[in-house]
Design a protein around this motif. Structure first.
Motif, PDB file in Angstrom:
ATOM      1  N   ALA A  60       0.825  -1.202   0.000  1.00 14.57           N
ATOM      2  CA  ALA A  60       0.000   0.000   0.000  1.00 14.57           C
ATOM      3  C   ALA A  60       0.863   1.257   0.000  1.00 14.57           C
ATOM      4  N   ALA A  61       0.290   2.347  -0.474  1.00  9.51           N
ATOM      5  CA  ALA A  61       0.974   3.635  -0.447  1.00  9.51           C
ATOM      6  C   ALA A  61       1.273   4.028   0.993  1.00  9.51           C
ATOM      7  N   GLY A  62       2.334   4.825   1.160  1.00  8.73           N
ATOM      8  CA  GLY A  62       2.704   5.318   2.480  1.00  8.73           C
ATOM      9  C   GLY A  62       3.962   4.697   3.026  1.00  8.73           C
ATOM     10  N   PHE A  63       4.251   3.462   2.644  1.00  2.68           N
ATOM     11  CA  PHE A  63       5.469   2.811   3.135  1.00  2.68           C
ATOM     12  C   PHE A  63       6.689   3.445   2.481  1.00  2.68           C
ATOM     13  N   ASP A  64       6.660   3.582   1.161  1.00  2.60           N
ATOM     14  CA  ASP A  64       7.758   4.215   0.428  1.00  2.60           C
ATOM     15  C   ASP A  64       7.223   5.495  -0.210  1.00  2.60           C
ATOM     16  N   GLY A  79       3.314  -8.641  -5.280  1.00  3.08           N
ATOM     17  CA  GLY A  79       2.935  -8.761  -6.676  1.00  3.08           C
ATOM     18  C   GLY A  79       2.857  -7.426  -7.379  1.00  3.08           C
ATOM     19  N   PHE A  80       2.713  -6.330  -6.603  1.00  5.39           N
ATOM     20  CA  PHE A  80       2.734  -4.978  -7.157  1.00  5.39           C
ATOM     21  C   PHE A  80       3.022  -3.999  -6.030  1.00  5.39           C
ATOM     22  N   LEU A  81       3.494  -2.806  -6.408  1.00 10.13           N
ATOM     23  CA  LEU A  81       3.905  -1.791  -5.446  1.00 10.13           C
ATOM     24  C   LEU A  81       3.176  -0.487  -5.719  1.00 10.13           C
ATOM     25  N   GLU A  82       2.835   0.228  -4.644  1.00  6.29           N
ATOM     26  CA  GLU A  82       2.299   1.576  -4.788  1.00  6.29           C
ATOM     27  C   GLU A  82       3.100   2.510  -3.885  1.00  6.29           C
ATOM     28  N   VAL A  83       3.659   3.571  -4.455  1.00  6.13           N
ATOM     29  CA  VAL A  83       4.443   4.532  -3.695  1.00  6.13           C
ATOM     30  C   VAL A  83       3.669   5.840  -3.586  1.00  6.13           C
ATOM     31  N   GLY A  84       4.239   6.805  -2.831  1.00  6.80           N
ATOM     32  CA  GLY A  84       3.569   8.077  -2.616  1.00  6.80           C
ATOM     33  C   GLY A  84       2.868   8.087  -1.268  1.00  6.80           C
ATOM     34  N   ALA A  85       2.054   9.116  -1.037  1.00  5.61           N
ATOM     35  CA  ALA A  85       1.475  10.033  -1.999  1.00  5.61           C
ATOM     36  C   ALA A  85       2.458  11.140  -2.391  1.00  5.61           C
ATOM     37  N   VAL A 135       4.344  -0.982 -10.807  1.00  8.87           N
ATOM     38  CA  VAL A 135       4.548   0.092  -9.830  1.00  8.87           C
ATOM     39  C   VAL A 135       3.520   1.196 -10.088  1.00  8.87           C
ATOM     40  N   GLY A 136       2.816   1.603  -9.035  1.00 12.84           N
ATOM     41  CA  GLY A 136       1.842   2.682  -9.132  1.00 12.84           C
ATOM     42  C   GLY A 136       2.203   3.827  -8.218  1.00 12.84           C
ATOM     43  N   LEU A 137       1.547   4.962  -8.434  1.00 13.65           N
ATOM     44  CA  LEU A 137       1.796   6.161  -7.633  1.00 13.65           C
ATOM     45  C   LEU A 137       0.492   6.690  -7.067  1.00 13.65           C
ATOM     46  N   ASN A 138       0.509   6.975  -5.776  1.00 14.05           N
ATOM     47  CA  ASN A 138      -0.612   7.596  -5.096  1.00 14.05           C
ATOM     48  C   ASN A 138      -0.509   9.110  -5.274  1.00 14.05           C
ATOM     49  N   LEU A 139      -1.577   9.722  -5.776  1.00 18.34           N
ATOM     50  CA  LEU A 139      -1.597  11.150  -6.067  1.00 18.34           C
ATOM     51  C   LEU A 139      -2.209  11.916  -4.897  1.00 18.34           C
ATOM     52  N   GLY A 140      -1.555  13.010  -4.502  1.00 13.34           N
ATOM     53  CA  GLY A 140      -2.077  13.811  -3.404  1.00 13.34           C
ATOM     54  C   GLY A 140      -2.172  15.276  -3.765  1.00 13.34           C
ATOM     55  N   ALA A 141      -2.642  16.077  -2.812  1.00 15.83           N
ATOM     56  CA  ALA A 141      -2.798  17.518  -2.997  1.00 15.83           C
ATOM     57  C   ALA A 141      -2.033  18.254  -1.913  1.00 15.83           C
ATOM     58  N   ASP A 164       2.786   2.454 -13.757  1.00 15.75           N
ATOM     59  CA  ASP A 164       1.826   1.562 -14.418  1.00 15.75           C
ATOM     60  C   ASP A 164       0.388   1.887 -14.052  1.00 15.75           C
ATOM     61  N   PHE A 165       0.185   2.559 -12.927  1.00 13.87           N
ATOM     62  CA  PHE A 165      -1.155   3.016 -12.546  1.00 13.87           C
ATOM     63  C   PHE A 165      -1.001   4.193 -11.593  1.00 13.87           C
ATOM     64  N   ALA A 166      -2.072   4.940 -11.436  1.00 15.33           N
ATOM     65  CA  ALA A 166      -2.076   6.069 -10.507  1.00 15.33           C
ATOM     66  C   ALA A 166      -3.348   6.024  -9.683  1.00 15.33           C
ATOM     67  N   THR A 167      -3.231   6.396  -8.402  1.00 16.32           N
ATOM     68  CA  THR A 167      -4.367   6.363  -7.484  1.00 16.32           C
ATOM     69  C   THR A 167      -4.727   7.765  -7.023  1.00 16.32           C
ATOM     70  N   VAL A 168      -5.974   8.139  -7.214  1.00 12.03           N
ATOM     71  CA  VAL A 168      -6.485   9.422  -6.723  1.00 12.03           C
ATOM     72  C   VAL A 168      -6.858   9.240  -5.254  1.00 12.03           C
TER      73      VAL A 168
END
Length: 350
Positions: A60-64, A79-85, A135-141, A164-168
């Protein structure tokens, strides 16, 4: 190896939680993490919004947050990674202390406030990401942004070519008024901007929406309605909760978002409700600390799952344990593939 990991985890738990988090990332970059890559079988291989995954267990996002440990994380069992936000401009986040362990509850409370290095630095690291991993990226404001909705599209336009993907992420409780963007009209407008930005990418990528666990039934219905018509590709359910029921220890009343075991039932019920309102794939997050809990999320309607807080207590070896245990549960119940199990126990959570 597991003994050394447990000794390391016990030592880290003697240190301030945020400092321990930084030390864990440093240890990964020094080569002290798992190196075997994701455990996979024909049963575990699956797709999520068109992305091929060796197994459905994600980080999940937040770790890296700042994409500083992508290469060592790519060698772990995920199996997949999400970084950010990531936000348009760097920001320090909220004052410290802002991360608290609730060991008795296998939980954590954080009020980081989207602390990150900003999209320019993060994009440079993502451009050097390891090949062959999703690898995905968490998008923030930004906290001080005059147009928070536009920030999401800005980050996607800048970083989209490298992921590869982005999360709002409109569901963090730690940026003032951010969750207001989950309202029907505001969410539709925000996602419209994001989808316009995606259309401008040379290679459009899947866009996910991450929602809160504290929505009412009517609000879940409104989110689903907007999601179904916006063109997004998946929903992540859920972020952290503001609920504080039944917690223990000196930090139980700290402000911020609660994650870990106490979130499991609440987030899974939201997931199951959502699964009845949309055909979009759902990523189940919140309180997963075992193969049985990952399987519960999948049977409630999740096509994939993500972990974070459980790693504080179980370490990165937990990822392989969950993947292998999930494979055994699929064999036990006669499923040829994890996709066949999605939603098979949804009614248990309604």
């Amino acid at each position: 190896m597991k003994l050394l990991e447990q000794i390391g985890l016990a030592a880290l738990r003697q240190v301030d939680p945020e400092r321990a988090h930084g030390m864990a990332l440093n240890a990964l970059n020094a080569g002290l993490g798992p190196r075997g890559g994701p455990f996979t079988t024909d049963r575990l291989q699956t797709t999520l919004a068109g992305l091929d995954l060796p197994n459905p267990i994600g980080l999940a996002a937040g770790f890296d947050k700042n994409a500083t440990a992508l290469h060592p994380l790519a060698r772990t069992g995920f199996g997949f990674l999400e970084v950010g936000a990531a936000t348009p401009h760097p920001q320090p986040g909220n004052p410290k202390p802002r991360l608290f362990r609730l060991a008795q509850d296998q939980a954590a409370i954080n009020r980081f406030g989207f602390n990150n290095d900003g999209m320019t630095a993060i994009a440079q690291r993502l451009a050097r990401r390891p090949a062959g991993r999703v690898v995905g990226l968490n998008l923030g404001a930004n906290k001080d942004s005059s147009d928070k909705s536009a920030d999401f599209a800005t980050v996607l336009a800048h970083c989209g070519p490298y992921v590869d993907f982005a999360t709002v992420n409109v569901s963090s409780p730690n940026t003032e008024k951010l969750r207001d963007l989950q309202g029907k009209a505001a969410l539709a407008a925000l996602l419209g901007q994001v989808m316009d930005a995606r259309a401008e990418l040379t290679k459009p990528i899947p866009v996910f929406l991450k929602i809160a666990p504290d929505l009412t039934t009517d609000e879940i219905g409104e989110v689903a309605e907007v999601a179904n018509t916006s063109g997004i590709d998946a929903i992540i359910a859920t972020n952290t909760t503001l609920d504080r029921g039944g917690l223990h220890g000196p930090h139980k009343a700290e402000a911020g978002g609660l994650s870990g075991q106490p979130l499991f039932e609440r987030s899974t019920r939201v997931l199951a409700q959502l699964a009845g309102l949309t055909d979009l794939p759902i990523v189940g997050v919140g309180g997963i600390g075992s193969a049985a809990q990952a399987y519960d999320k999948i049977r409630a309607g999740a096509s994939a799952v993500q972990l974070y807080t459980a790693l504080v207590y179980g370490g990165l070896s937990l990822v392989d344990d969950i993947a292998k245990g999930l494979d055994e549960l699929l064999v036990r119940d006669g499923f040829d593939n994890v996709a066949d199990a999605v939603g098979s126990g949804r009614n248990d959570w309604l």
